[in-house]
Write a protein that holds these residues in place. Sequence first.
Motif, PDB file in Angstrom:
ATOM      1  N   ALA A 189       0.816  -1.209   0.000  1.00 25.21           N
ATOM      2  CA  ALA A 189       0.000   0.000   0.000  1.00 25.21           C
ATOM      3  C   ALA A 189       0.854   1.265   0.000  1.00 25.21           C
ATOM      4  O   ALA A 189       0.483   2.283  -0.604  1.00 25.21           O
ATOM      5  N   CYS A 190       1.993   1.202   0.681  1.00 26.86           N
ATOM      6  CA  CYS A 190       2.844   2.389   0.828  1.00 26.86           C
ATOM      7  C   CYS A 190       3.891   2.532  -0.281  1.00 26.86           C
ATOM      8  O   CYS A 190       4.446   3.623  -0.465  1.00 26.86           O
ATOM      9  N   ALA A 191       4.164   1.463  -1.010  1.00 26.94           N
ATOM     10  CA  ALA A 191       5.271   1.458  -1.963  1.00 26.94           C
ATOM     11  C   ALA A 191       5.208   2.573  -3.000  1.00 26.94           C
ATOM     12  O   ALA A 191       6.238   3.205  -3.283  1.00 26.94           O
ATOM     13  N   PRO A 192       4.046   2.868  -3.611  1.00 27.31           N
ATOM     14  CA  PRO A 192       4.044   3.937  -4.620  1.00 27.31           C
ATOM     15  C   PRO A 192       4.529   5.273  -4.075  1.00 27.31           C
ATOM     16  O   PRO A 192       5.347   5.954  -4.715  1.00 27.31           O
ATOM     17  N   ALA A 193       4.059   5.646  -2.888  1.00 29.49           N
ATOM     18  CA  ALA A 193       4.497   6.909  -2.292  1.00 29.49           C
ATOM     19  C   ALA A 193       5.945   6.829  -1.847  1.00 29.49           C
ATOM     20  O   ALA A 193       6.715   7.787  -1.990  1.00 29.49           O
ATOM     21  N   MET A 194       6.362   5.688  -1.311  1.00 36.05           N
ATOM     22  CA  MET A 194       7.727   5.553  -0.830  1.00 36.05           C
ATOM     23  C   MET A 194       8.734   5.574  -1.970  1.00 36.05           C
ATOM     24  O   MET A 194       9.853   6.082  -1.808  1.00 36.05           O
ATOM     25  N   ARG A 195       8.356   5.045  -3.115  1.00 34.99           N
ATOM     26  CA  ARG A 195       9.269   5.078  -4.267  1.00 34.99           C
ATOM     27  C   ARG A 195       9.581   6.506  -4.706  1.00 34.99           C
ATOM     28  O   ARG A 195      10.626   6.753  -5.311  1.00 34.99           O
ATOM     29  N   ALA A 196       8.683   7.420  -4.392  1.00 36.73           N
ATOM     30  CA  ALA A 196       8.885   8.816  -4.795  1.00 36.73           C
ATOM     31  C   ALA A 196       9.820   9.570  -3.854  1.00 36.73           C
ATOM     32  O   ALA A 196      10.272  10.672  -4.173  1.00 36.73           O
ATOM     33  N   GLY A 197      10.107   8.991  -2.689  1.00 35.83           N
ATOM     34  CA  GLY A 197      10.945   9.682  -1.713  1.00 35.83           C
ATOM     35  C   GLY A 197      12.425   9.473  -1.968  1.00 35.83           C
ATOM     36  O   GLY A 197      12.834   8.549  -2.680  1.00 35.83           O
ATOM     37  N   PRO A 198      13.253  10.296  -1.356  1.00 38.01           N
ATOM     38  CA  PRO A 198      14.702  10.211  -1.582  1.00 38.01           C
ATOM     39  C   PRO A 198      15.406   9.163  -0.743  1.00 38.01           C
ATOM     40  O   PRO A 198      16.532   8.760  -1.073  1.00 38.01           O
ATOM     41  N   ALA A 199      14.792   8.709   0.349  1.00 41.34           N
ATOM     42  CA  ALA A 199      15.498   7.795   1.261  1.00 41.34           C
ATOM     43  C   ALA A 199      14.500   6.949   2.040  1.00 41.34           C
ATOM     44  O   ALA A 199      14.487   6.944   3.269  1.00 41.34           O
ATOM     45  N   SER A 200      13.653   6.220   1.335  1.00 44.85           N
ATOM     46  CA  SER A 200      12.580   5.476   1.987  1.00 44.85           C
ATOM     47  C   SER A 200      13.082   4.169   2.576  1.00 44.85           C
ATOM     48  O   SER A 200      13.993   3.528   2.037  1.00 44.85           O
ATOM     49  N   ALA A 201      12.465   3.768   3.693  1.00 50.02           N
ATOM     50  CA  ALA A 201      12.914   2.557   4.372  1.00 50.02           C
ATOM     51  C   ALA A 201      11.775   1.929   5.162  1.00 50.02           C
ATOM     52  O   ALA A 201      10.893   2.621   5.678  1.00 50.02           O
ATOM     53  N   VAL A 202      11.832   0.612   5.244  1.00 47.72           N
ATOM     54  CA  VAL A 202      10.889  -0.198   6.018  1.00 47.72           C
ATOM     55  C   VAL A 202      11.670  -0.980   7.054  1.00 47.72           C
ATOM     56  O   VAL A 202      12.758  -1.490   6.771  1.00 47.72           O
TER      57      VAL A 202
END
Length: 260
Positions: free
Chosen positions: A122-135
């Motif tokens: 669910a979060c991946a599309p928005a996280m891909r747009a960020g500069p330093a996303s992490a789970v």
Amino acid sequence: MAGMAAIVTGGGTGIGAAVVRRLAGRGVRCVINYASSRDAAEALAAETGNGSIAVQADIADDAQCRALAAAAIDAFGRIDLLVNNSGRTKFADHEDLDALDAQDFLDIYRLNTVAPFQMIRACAPAMRAGPASAVVNIASVAGVFGNGSSVAYAASKGALITMTKSLARVLAPAIRVNAVAPGYVGTGWFSERMTAEAFAKFEAFIASQTPMQLAAQADDIAGPVVNLLDPASRAITGEVTLLDAGAHLDIGLSRRPGRG
């Protein structure tokens, strides 16, 4: 990390709440997810004082995972960080093969393994747009050594660890995915089942069984979680960090089906 936005599932209490507090201290605004701990989650959002919000969602349901991600976008316009902390178990001796049934396995797996996958998706599309996303997924030493509160719990956390590695591979380089595997953690999961005196004795025993002579608390787990989320850890993905005060160094202890 100032200006980043995070979702922390099960964020109102225990390890989740400790993670929220540490993230807020780094300038991160959080969506504090809860299933039933509304008062605790809303109080924590007010405590942080940085615009963090509490949002109810049953993350075992995919539609509610997507709604939770949408709530973060609506509130902050971005999702940079995700901590999959929610979980459940059923206490059952590993030797007692009749203590669990198929429904126990499905219920535990649904929240401990399927729900984190749904949240990442669910979060991946928005996280891909960020500069330093992490789970960061909150696993358990039970998923590494096959011990813990029940066979079903250990199996679900083992699957979560494998999934962490799979998703770290396919989501790179946009999103890092790691896991921590705590051993004993002194949260309400234990303290609410005992008197204060019994709990103190129990923690003293736990500490005596670890090389570090430590019964870990929620904040002892939150620190490494936030370190893994920090963009400074950009070279780390697909890793599982054991957080058990060194108990895994004792081979005899790691083979016993104690609580994990």
